[in-house]
Design an enzyme around this catalytic site. Structure first.
Site, PDB file in Angstrom:
ATOM      1  N   LYS A 178       0.706  -1.214   0.191  1.00  0.00           N
ATOM      2  CA  LYS A 178      -0.021   0.097   0.117  1.00  0.00           C
ATOM      3  C   LYS A 178       0.785   1.131   0.035  1.00  0.00           C
ATOM      4  CE  LYS A 178      -4.557   0.109  -0.057  1.00  0.00           C
ATOM      5  NZ  LYS A 178      -5.904   0.048  -0.111  1.00  0.00           N
ATOM      6  N   TYR A 212     -21.559   5.609  -3.297  1.00  0.00           N
ATOM      7  CA  TYR A 212     -22.081   6.110  -4.296  1.00  0.00           C
ATOM      8  C   TYR A 212     -22.753   5.080  -5.247  1.00  0.00           C
ATOM      9  CZ  TYR A 212     -24.251   7.425  -8.836  1.00  0.00           C
ATOM     10  OH  TYR A 212     -25.283   8.522 -10.241  1.00  0.00           O
TER      11      TYR A 212
END
Length: 356
Positions: free
Chosen positions: A80, A185
Site C-alpha cells: 500500500k 455511491y
C-alpha cells in the site's frame, strides 16, 4: 513508534519513505508480503494529522492487502502507499509522476492502483513513469475500480443477509451507508435497484446531493449514522469506525461495507461476535476492486472480471462457514482462510528455480 518492532511483529518486508521537494511529494510505500506474488495495493492520499499516523495507516493497509489478495484467490502479495496531502487542493501531475518513479524503482515488487483520494487521472500520471500501475484509462485497462468494489460489497452483503435473515434478498432492508464517495455511491445504486431503504451520510455536501438527485434516501449527520436503526451498516469511508465509542450505539444486525480496517482493534471483532452482530470482514467483502484491477495483469477482460467479482459472495460464505464450524469471530475465520492459502503456496515456493 518503534517501527522495527512493529515490522518484526507482523513480519513486514519493506517500508519506503519517499519525498520530492519540487512537487511536494511526501509518500510512504509499504510492502508487507510477497510470498504469493508481487505486492498489489492502491495509493491513498489523505491529509494526515502526523507523519506517524500516515506510516501506521500504510502499515495496516498493506497487511490488509496481503490478506485481501490471498482470501480472494489472487496470486499477489500485499502492499500500500499513502501520500500525505489534501486530495482536493494539493494534487499535480509532477507529484504523481515523481511518485511513479519511486514505484518504478521497485522493479515490480509493488504494483499500485487508485484508492481513497486518488483517481484514474492520477494513475494515468503515474503510468507515464512506470508500467507497474493498474486502473488506468489506457486501452486494455480497467479504469476506475470503484464500481467493481461496490458490486463486490453488494454481493457479499447478500451472502451475509442469507446467513442472518435466511435469504439473500435485500428488498425492504434498511441499509445505513457511511460515505458516499466513489464506492459508496455505486453501492447505493445497487441497493436502490434491489429495493433497499437507504440511510446515508457523508462529510461532503456535494456527495450527498449527488445521491439525492438520483435516489430516495434519508440523510443523517456523520455522527448520527452509528445510532440509526437499520438492518445493515455499510461503512464506506475511513476505517476504525467499530470501536469502544460506537459499538454501544449499534442497532444493526450486519456490518458489511467497503472501508478498510473497520475494526479499531481485533477485540472489537470479538465484541461484535458476542453481541450477535454479523461482521463481514472488510478485506473479504471489499475485494472486488482489487480483483478487477488484477485482471489487467492477464490482459483485461471485463466479462471475466465481473465473474470473478461476483465470487465475493462465495468468499463471504466460506468465511461464515468457517466461523460457524469453529465458533470463532468472522474476522478470525477470514484470517484463517487467507493464512492457510499463504502457507500452502509458501511451501511449494521452497523448490529452487534458477532466475533467468
Amino acid at each position: 513508534m518503534d517501527i522495527f518492532k512493529y515490522l518484526e511483529t507482523y513480519d513486514y518486508e519493506q517500508l519506503i519513505v519517499c519525498q520530492d521537494r519540487t512537487s511536494g511529494l511526501k509518500a510512504i510505500i509499504c510492502i508487507h508480503d510477497t510470498t504469493i506474488g508481487p505486492a498489489l495495493g492502491g495509493t491513498r492520499m489523505w491529509n494526515y494529522a502526523s507523519e506517524e499516523e500516515a506510516i501506521l495507516d500504510a502499515l495496516r493497509l498493506a497487511r490488509g492487502m496481503t490478506y485481501k489478495n490471498a482470501a480472494a484467490g489472487l496470486n499477489l502479495g500485499g502492499g500500500k502507499t499513502v501520500i500525505i496531502g489534501d486530495s482536493r487542493t494539493q494534487k499535480s501531475e509532477e507529484l504523481f509522476r515523481a511518485f511513479g518513479r519511486y514505484v518504478q524503482s521497485l522493479n515490480g515488487r509493488y504494483i499500485t492502483a487508485e484508492d481513497v483520494g486518488t483517481t484514474v487521472r492520477d494513475m494515468d500520471w503515474v503510468h507515464l513513469e512506470t508500467n507497474f500501475v493498474t486502473g488506468v484509462s489506457a486501452s486494455g485497462a480497467s479504469g476506475d475500480p470503484s464500481p467493481m468494489t461496490a458490486r463486490g460489497v453488494w454481493r457479499g452483503m447478500k451472502a451475509a443477509a442469507k446467513e442472518k435473515f435466511g435469504k439473500d434478498s435485500l428488498q425492504g432492508k434498511k441499509v445505513a451507508i457511511q460515505g458516499l464517495g466513489h464506492v459508496g455511491y455505486y453501492l447505493a445504486k445497487h441497493l436502490q435497484e434491489e429495493g433497499a431503504k437507504l440511510i446515508v451520510t457523508d462529510i461532503h455536501e456535494d456527495a450527498i446531493k449527488r445521491v439525492l438527485n438520483e435516489m430516495e434516501a434519508t440523510v443523517v449527520g456523520p455522527d448520527e449514522i452509528f445510532g440509526v436503526e437499520a438492518d445493515i451498516f455499510a461503512p464506506c469511508a475511513m476505517g476504525a469506525v467499530v470501536n469502544d465509542e460506537t459499538i454501544p450505539r449499534f442497532k444493526f444486525a450486519i456490518i458489511a461495507g467497503a472501508a478498510n480496517n473497520v475494526l479499531l482493534e481485533e477485540r472489537h471483532g470479538d465484541k461484535l461476535h458476542d453481541l450477535g452482530i454479523l461482521y463481514a470482514p472488510d478485506y473479504v467483502i471489499n475485494s472486488g476492486g482489487v480483483i478487477n484491477v488484477a485482471d489487467e495483469l492477464e490482459g483485461y477482460n471485463r466479462a471475466r472480471a465481473l465473474q470473478k467479482v461476483d465470487m465475493v459472495y462465495d468468499n463471504v460464505e466460506k468465511v461464515l462457514k468457517i466461523a460457524k464450524e469453529m465458533n470463532i469471530p468472522t474476522y478470525k475465520a477470514a484470517d484463517r482462510l487467507a493464512e492457510e492459502r499463504i502457507r500452502r503456496l509458501g511451501q511449494i515456493r521452497s523448490t529452487y528455480l534458477r532466475n533467468r
